[in-house]
Design a protein around this motif. Structure first.
Motif, mmCIF file in Angstrom:
data_model
loop_
_atom_site.group_PDB
_atom_site.id
_atom_site.type_symbol
_atom_site.label_atom_id
_atom_site.label_comp_id
_atom_site.label_asym_id
_atom_site.label_seq_id
_atom_site.Cartn_x
_atom_site.Cartn_y
_atom_site.Cartn_z
ATOM 1 N N VAL A 195 0.843 -1.196 0.000
ATOM 2 C CA VAL A 195 0.000 0.000 0.000
ATOM 3 C C VAL A 195 0.880 1.248 0.000
ATOM 4 O O VAL A 195 1.814 1.369 0.797
ATOM 5 N N VAL A 196 0.563 2.184 -0.901
ATOM 6 C CA VAL A 196 1.262 3.470 -0.991
ATOM 7 C C VAL A 196 0.243 4.574 -0.744
ATOM 8 O O VAL A 196 -0.774 4.665 -1.445
ATOM 9 N N TYR A 197 0.509 5.409 0.254
ATOM 10 C CA TYR A 197 -0.410 6.494 0.590
ATOM 11 C C TYR A 197 0.032 7.793 -0.074
ATOM 12 O O TYR A 197 1.211 8.141 -0.064
ATOM 13 N N LYS A 198 -0.945 8.507 -0.671
ATOM 14 C CA LYS A 198 -0.692 9.801 -1.299
ATOM 15 C C LYS A 198 -1.636 10.847 -0.706
ATOM 16 O O LYS A 198 -2.569 10.514 0.019
ATOM 17 N N ASP A 199 -1.407 12.108 -1.043
ATOM 18 C CA ASP A 199 -2.240 13.187 -0.520
ATOM 19 C C ASP A 199 -3.707 12.974 -0.892
ATOM 20 O O ASP A 199 -4.025 12.483 -1.988
ATOM 21 N N GLY A 200 -4.599 13.353 0.022
ATOM 22 C CA GLY A 200 -6.025 13.233 -0.240
ATOM 23 C C GLY A 200 -6.480 14.151 -1.367
ATOM 24 O O GLY A 200 -5.768 15.080 -1.764
ATOM 25 N N ARG A 201 -7.706 13.887 -1.880
ATOM 26 C CA ARG A 201 -8.252 14.671 -2.991
ATOM 27 C C ARG A 201 -9.455 15.474 -2.515
ATOM 28 O O ARG A 201 -10.276 14.988 -1.728
#
Length: 312
Positions: free
Chosen positions: A262-268
């Motif tokens: 799992v790779v977490y990125k900034d929310g949208r």
């Protein structure tokens, strides 16, 4: 019954066509812009006619609708996460298109229109869950604005011309025939990525909560609503409870018996933090939905992906 499916090559359209075709009294015209988009299984069913035609504001609506009894409006040119990028163009492509479609429905004496709206996008982020059909609609995406505007157009066309309709505010369906391309459908996409041992991209910290419904349960509910005689015209349709993205990932890991990357990125900005539906109106009219568990739905989805995408 002569039934027209607009946008029939998509995920919901494919499963809906398969379900409707089981009744041999139904004559189904499945319409989409490219014949190659249709799943191979639909090419060999006697009471399904696959039709390739340009579906846009300038298309010949009268020719497409001529002789039909019921219309399923499944079309949308965008998805919530991208719909705010070209708002004027998307309003024209979806809202103006729908107005012209409904004009032709009146002219061609269509008996009923079934519109698949969005339980995830029309309500916005200000209201407490579970969300009922009476909840205020304040979308934070152009996609949601388009859906609620089309709903209001249906109300207007009934008021002016008496046309019958049903609106289905659908939660997040997943399962067979959903394309696992990472654009739409967290459950299917995450399951596909897990099976391929690829990175799973999560926007935000995984606390976003959604209502996930297996496609067979969704189609069963859609048919009950479209074929029913309730005085209600708008229905929520989902499982009726929320699952966070973190919890979803854990369930996928357990169902597949594997560790996920799992790779977490900034929310949208277009992502509503919490969204799950009150389905009590549906169940008061048609009985308990009794959807299958998320874990069982994931296992079914995985089996389909393994078979059709040759993952093992």
């Amino acid at each position: 019954m002569k039934i027209l499916l607009l946008g029939a090559a998509g995920f919901i359209g494919t499963n809906l066509a398969l379900a409707l075709s089981k009744d041999k009294n139904n004559i189904i015209t499945a319409v989409d812009s490219n014949i190659n988009f249709f799943a191979p299984i639909l090419h060999n069913i006697d009471n399904i006619k696959l039709t390739e035609t340009s579906i846009c504001n300038d298309c010949d609506f009268d020719n497409i609708l001529n002789g039909q009894d019921v219309i399923y409006h499944l079309l949308s040119t965008n998805i919530p996460s991208t719909s705010n990028q070209h708002i004027p163009q998307e309003l024209v492509a979806n809202v103006i298109f729908s107005a012209k479609l409904f004009e032709s429905c009146v002219k061609n004496c269509i008996k009923k229109i079934i519109f698949i709206s969005s339980g995830g996008a029309v309500y916005g982020k200000e209201s407490a869950c579970p969300l009922s059909e009476k909840t205020s609609t304040n979308p934070i995406s152009s996609y949601g604005i388009q859906k609620i505007t089309i709903e209001k157009l249906l109300y207007l066309y009934r008021y002016l011309y008496g046309i019958d309709y049903r609106i289905i505010r659908l939660a997040n369906p997943y399962g067979p025939y959903q394309r696992p391309n990472g654009v739409l459908g967290a459950v299917t996409t995450f399951t596909y990525k897990a099976l391929k041992k690829e990175d799973i991209i999560v926007y935000g910290d995984g606390s976003v909560i959604r209502d996930f419904i297996y496609i067979d349960d969704a189609i069963r509910g859609i048919l009950q609503i479209s074929e029913g005689n309730s005085d209600y015209r708008t229905f929520n349709l989902g499982c009726g409870y929320g699952t966070s993205i973190k919890a979803l990932l854990n369930i996928i890991s357990q169902a597949l018996k594997m560790k996920l990357n799992v790779v977490y990125k900034d929310g949208r900005k277009s992502d509503v933090p919490v969204n799950y539906l009150d389905i009590s109106r549906f169940e008061s009219c048609y009985g308990k939905l009794n959807p299958i568990s998320l874990e069982d739905g994931i296992k079914n989805t995985a089996n389909f992906l393994i078979k059709n995408y040759k993952l093992k």
